[in-house]
Design an enzyme around this catalytic site. Sequence first.
Site, PDB file in Angstrom:
ATOM      1  CG  HIS A 149      37.226  35.961  48.554  1.00  0.00           C
ATOM      2  ND1 HIS A 149      36.409  35.562  49.719  1.00  0.00           N
ATOM      3  CD2 HIS A 149      38.136  34.800  48.444  1.00  0.00           C
ATOM      4  CE1 HIS A 149      37.011  34.483  50.117  1.00  0.00           C
ATOM      5  NE2 HIS A 149      37.890  33.982  49.300  1.00  0.00           N
ATOM      6  NE  ARG A 184      34.805  40.737  49.196  1.00  0.00           N
ATOM      7  CZ  ARG A 184      34.149  39.583  48.585  1.00  0.00           C
ATOM      8  NH1 ARG A 184      33.685  38.440  49.004  1.00  0.00           N
ATOM      9  NH2 ARG A 184      33.799  40.063  47.206  1.00  0.00           N
ATOM     10  CE1 TYR A 204      31.347  39.617  44.446  1.00  0.00           C
ATOM     11  CE2 TYR A 204      32.860  38.877  42.656  1.00  0.00           C
ATOM     12  CZ  TYR A 204      32.710  39.443  43.927  1.00  0.00           C
ATOM     13  OH  TYR A 204      33.743  39.087  44.863  1.00  0.00           O
TER      14      TYR A 204
END
Length: 326
Positions: free
Chosen positions: A277, A273, A286
């Site tokens: 998200h 990705r 993160y």
Amino acid sequence: MPAPSEEPGVVRVISADGVLAPTPAAEPYISIIDALADAELEGFYRDMVVIRAFDRQATNLQRQGQLALWPPSFGQEAAQVGSARAARPQDHIFPSYREHVVTRIRGVDPIDIIRVMRGLTHGGWDPTDPKNGNTHIYTLVLGSQTLHATGLAMGLVLDGRSGTGDPERDEAVIVYYGDGASSQGDVHEAMVFAASYRTPEVFFLQNNHWAISVPVEKQTASATFADKAIAYGMPGVRVDGNDVLAVYQAAKGARERAVEGKGPTLIETVTFRQGPHSSSDDPKRYQAQSLFEAWQKKDPIERFRIWLKAKKVWTQAWEDELTKQI
């Protein structure tokens, strides 16, 4: 240790640097690739480029306050285009909420997706309208679409709508979900029933390495998601999800197996990705920048463009015309 998409058991046709280099796992499917015409290859590329432009525009709309939410598909274009192009018109598609190009290929107007994210409609489009290509509506309840898909696929078996030997008539089901959703109980129940009833179904898992901020190594202790298929009694195939040709051939092979009455297949596409998200997420909190940069070098669109150029299918003039159309 090699990167997941570079492991020997992974189905891959085009390497990360755009060179034709089929892995041993891809050899059984090569005839499927050889049968593709240049016009079809151009279509794969166009699909990926157009949906990335749509993704950017939708992201901008959300930042301007025009959409409540936007789940981008940056980096996952090859996995979605390859699988959607492998389906037949009579097949049934069950997306999650990120399969923008899948729905577009099937005939859904992208504006209908915008309407969903703007809060103007509960569903977005009518799955029973022929123009929408048997595409069921987005599902934001993680994994629940796998039950819907398996229920319909069981009905296809009971109604004799698959496994007849007529390729123009036999119907199959493709259901999309991610590595995070794979931990949902609904997914496991769906796979148990699918295997038991030998449904004409493809479970299409997009392993993009992150369930929001949860890394894939925290999601499962299994070496791969494809390995889990054996416990349900179905084959599991691991594919380089940034290689549109590899995905196409694996999905087409699984679909053909399904309509032949041999039951479901689990396909794990290994991708990444390249972004958040959703528009509510900040991956910089993160994800290491080095990881993002490493996967950018494996970008599915650029990889395919390099191969098409070497094959003399892609030209700068054609690219410029495509950009104007977008």
